[in-house]
Design a protein around this motif. Structure first.
Motif, PDB file in Angstrom:
ATOM      1  N   TYR A 155       0.804  -1.222   0.000  1.00 46.30           N
ATOM      2  CA  TYR A 155       0.000   0.000   0.000  1.00 46.30           C
ATOM      3  C   TYR A 155       0.841   1.279   0.000  1.00 46.30           C
ATOM      4  O   TYR A 155       0.384   2.344   0.404  1.00 46.30           O
ATOM      5  CB  TYR A 155      -1.013  -0.036   1.152  1.00 46.30           C
ATOM      6  N   GLY A 156       2.100   1.118  -0.439  1.00 46.57           N
ATOM      7  CA  GLY A 156       2.893   2.294  -0.764  1.00 46.57           C
ATOM      8  C   GLY A 156       3.547   3.030   0.392  1.00 46.57           C
ATOM      9  O   GLY A 156       3.674   4.251   0.365  1.00 46.57           O
ATOM     10  N   LEU A 157       3.994   2.325   1.439  1.00 45.20           N
ATOM     11  CA  LEU A 157       4.770   2.979   2.494  1.00 45.20           C
ATOM     12  C   LEU A 157       6.220   2.491   2.380  1.00 45.20           C
ATOM     13  O   LEU A 157       6.494   1.315   2.612  1.00 45.20           O
ATOM     14  CB  LEU A 157       4.192   2.629   3.874  1.00 45.20           C
ATOM     15  N   ASP A 158       7.117   3.406   1.994  1.00 49.03           N
ATOM     16  CA  ASP A 158       8.522   3.009   1.822  1.00 49.03           C
ATOM     17  C   ASP A 158       9.198   2.830   3.171  1.00 49.03           C
ATOM     18  O   ASP A 158       8.894   3.539   4.110  1.00 49.03           O
ATOM     19  CB  ASP A 158       9.280   4.100   1.041  1.00 49.03           C
ATOM     20  N   PHE A 159      10.138   1.890   3.224  1.00 52.63           N
ATOM     21  CA  PHE A 159      10.925   1.725   4.453  1.00 52.63           C
ATOM     22  C   PHE A 159      12.330   1.277   4.077  1.00 52.63           C
ATOM     23  O   PHE A 159      12.550   0.748   2.985  1.00 52.63           O
ATOM     24  CB  PHE A 159      10.255   0.707   5.398  1.00 52.63           C
ATOM     25  N   ASP A 160      13.271   1.530   4.982  1.00 54.32           N
ATOM     26  CA  ASP A 160      14.654   1.164   4.674  1.00 54.32           C
ATOM     27  C   ASP A 160      14.977  -0.242   5.184  1.00 54.32           C
ATOM     28  O   ASP A 160      14.092  -0.956   5.656  1.00 54.32           O
ATOM     29  CB  ASP A 160      15.626   2.209   5.239  1.00 54.32           C
ATOM     30  N   ARG A 161      16.276  -0.591   5.094  1.00 55.21           N
ATOM     31  CA  ARG A 161      16.643  -1.967   5.424  1.00 55.21           C
ATOM     32  C   ARG A 161      16.418  -2.307   6.900  1.00 55.21           C
ATOM     33  O   ARG A 161      16.247  -3.451   7.272  1.00 55.21           O
ATOM     34  CB  ARG A 161      18.108  -2.232   5.036  1.00 55.21           C
ATOM     35  N   LYS A 162      16.432  -1.244   7.719  1.00 58.88           N
ATOM     36  CA  LYS A 162      16.191  -1.489   9.148  1.00 58.88           C
ATOM     37  C   LYS A 162      14.700  -1.520   9.479  1.00 58.88           C
ATOM     38  O   LYS A 162      14.316  -1.665  10.641  1.00 58.88           O
ATOM     39  CB  LYS A 162      16.869  -0.400   9.982  1.00 58.88           C
TER      40      LYS A 162
END
Ligand SMILES: [Zn+2]
Length: 199
Positions: free
Chosen positions: A20-27
């Motif tokens: 649903y389009g929420l970006d997150f990083d590797r952590k």
């Protein structure tokens, strides 16, 4: 197991975030959708999220509700659909499936009667074609000439149009009683021709 429990055990927070389009990083850090967050302060864990900025926390359903603008109940249903989670759907979903099936049945009925009619018209156009210019055309030949184009057009729509257009066509044919009328008309012709063939 309730639908909520099923969804929660089947879909992780990160899967929902991705979908649903929420970006997150590797952590697993994301910009919080619950407050005006410039730097990622929401941590996405396996089965819950927590925002270090505003304190928002919750599960996959509340996150999906926030990201999609749906109510939690709707979000849960959306998740079952998008992630193909089977099982005991709530009544509303069963109803929707049933309506969908009825719609398909009606569409098939419409398609069948129109293609039958088209086949009949094609036959008539050949069989009742006048032999010379002076001959008065047979009424069936005239009917074939008049009806083939609109009927072909409707059949084409039922094959190739988008769902909404198909729906409109089927509905209008149904409301005007056209489907039933046409079925009876074809039935009448069939009986007549059979009785001629039997003589
Ligand atoms: Zn926040």
């Amino acid at each position: 197991m309730t639908i909520y429990e099923k969804v929660k055990s089947a879909v992780t927070i990160k899967q929902a975030a991705e979908r649903y389009g929420l970006d997150f990083d590797r952590k697993g850090m994301a910009r919080c959708p619950f407050h005006d967050d410039r730097h990622p302060s929401m941590k996405l864990n396996e089965d819950y999220y927590f925002c270090f900025g505003c304190g928002a926390s919750g599960d996959v359903i509340t996150l999906t509700a926030k990201l999609t603008g749906l109510s939690p109940g709707e979000a849960a249903r959306r998740l079952t659909e998008d992630f193909g989670i089977g099982g005991n759907y709530p009544v509303s979903v069963m109803e929707r499936l049933r309506t969908y099936k009825d719609t398909l049945d009606e569409e098939r009925r419409c398609f069948r009667v129109l293609t039958d009619f088209l086949e009949l018209l094609r036959g008539w156009k050949v069989r009742y074609a006048p032999n010379s210019e002076d001959e008065t055309p047979h009424p069936r030949f005239l009917e074939a000439c008049r009806m083939m184009e609109p009927v072909t057009y409707m059949v084409d729509l039922l094959i190739a149009a988008d769902t909404k257009t198909k729906r409109e066509l089927v509905n209008s044919m149904k409301e005007e009683g056209k489907i039933g009328e046409l079925e009876q008309y074809l039935e009448g012709i069939r009986e007549k021709e059979e009785s001629i063939a039997c003589r």
